[in-house]
Design a protein around this motif. Structure first.
Motif: not given
Length: 294
Positions: A62-65, A69-72, A215-216, A220-221
């Motif tokens: 859930h933390t990774n999810l 979502v934040d990145a999206v 982000y690139q 971990s992107h």
């Protein structure tokens, strides 16, 4: 009083600078639409959606999810996943309420409130020690400071802990940004941009333009997400060019030449930028020359 002769009248004239856009919007090249791009985008969307749904059913993910979502959203492609994001955040709210027990607490708080879930700010009490001061490790945690700083802009009147957090993080980040060892670094630039304009007050399309290269550079992107963001941005610019070409065609050619000329070109683009930008004309990706993101 004698009439003034027409030839004696000196009317003011404006000397507008050459248009930075030239004639690139007068003709739209249909061949610019890359063959198969839409298919690639659809495949990437499905890949990301599957990743979201897989992680949703695994508590440890859930933390990774949340980070996904934040990145999206920051990459400007959340319109592809509106229903998926709603499902994720509703699941988080139903499962945790105000008691999020995963990582990235500040990111969780900011995203939940951005989407209308009024989660409690009491969760930040854990950021303080028994004397009421913010814990020492946080003072040197740049990522944690930035996340908390951004979260404070979702506060409402009366949330004292967030008022204190804003003053604390802003002061620490300002000090860190002045560190000579960090000058001209990506971290220093990120801090300066945050202090100048917090994420909550930025225009999403401008944020996407800024965030994609940042982000690139993160090790971990998500490669699929990054590729989708680049293709989505390029397709959006192609759509802007097509729409601007159609707008230009409504103008009578003689009107363009005799009266508006360069002024029309600039005004037309600026008016369009204002419409698609949802605010100031200067706050649209169209302020930059049309280009693909490498």
């Amino acid at each position: 009083m004698s009439a003034v002769k027409q030839e004696d009248v000196k009317r003011p004239t404006a000397k507008f600078p050459p248009s930075v856009w030239g004639d690139q919007f007068l003709v739209y090249d249909q061949e610019e639409d890359q063959t198969g791009v839409e298919k690639v985008v659809e495949d990437l969307k499905e890949e990301v959606k599957k990743e979201i749904l897989r992680a949703l059913n695994i508590h440890a993910e859930h933390t990774n999810l949340l980070i996904l979502v934040d990145a999206v959203e920051r990459l400007g492609i959340d319109y592809y996943f509106e229903e998926d994001i709603k499902q994720v955040l509703q699941h988080f709210y139903d499962a945790y309420g105000d008691n999020w027990n995963g990582g990235a607490t500040s990111v969780w708080f900011r995203i939940m409130r951005q989407h209308g879930f009024f989660v409690s700010s009491d969760i930040f009490k854990s950021y303080k020690d028994k004397d009421g001061a913010f814990k020492e490790p946080l003072k040197s945690d740049i990522e944690g400071l930035l996340e908390l700083y951004e979260a404070t802009y979702l506060r409402v009147p009366g949330e004292v802990i967030l008022d204190e957090a804003l003053a604390f993080t802003r002061g620490r980040l300002d000090d860190i940004s002045k560190d000579p060892s960090l000058s001209n670094s990506m971290v220093s630039k990120q801090i300066q941009e945050a202090l100048k304009q917090p994420l909550h007050k930025r225009v999403p399309r401008i944020e996407a333009l800024r965030y994609i290269p940042f982000y690139q550079q993160q090790t971990s992107h998500n490669k699929s997400l990054l590729k989708l963001a680049k293709l989505g941005f390029t397709l959006l610019q192609s759509l802007h060019k097509k729409e601007l070409c159609q707008i230009y065609k409504y103008a009578h050619p003689s009107l363009l030449v005799q009266f508006f000329n360069v002024y029309y070109n600039q005004t037309c683009v600026r008016a369009y930028k204002y419409i698609v930008g949802g605010g100031k004309a200067s706050m649209s990706p169209l302020m930059y020359p049309m280009r693909e993101i490498d």
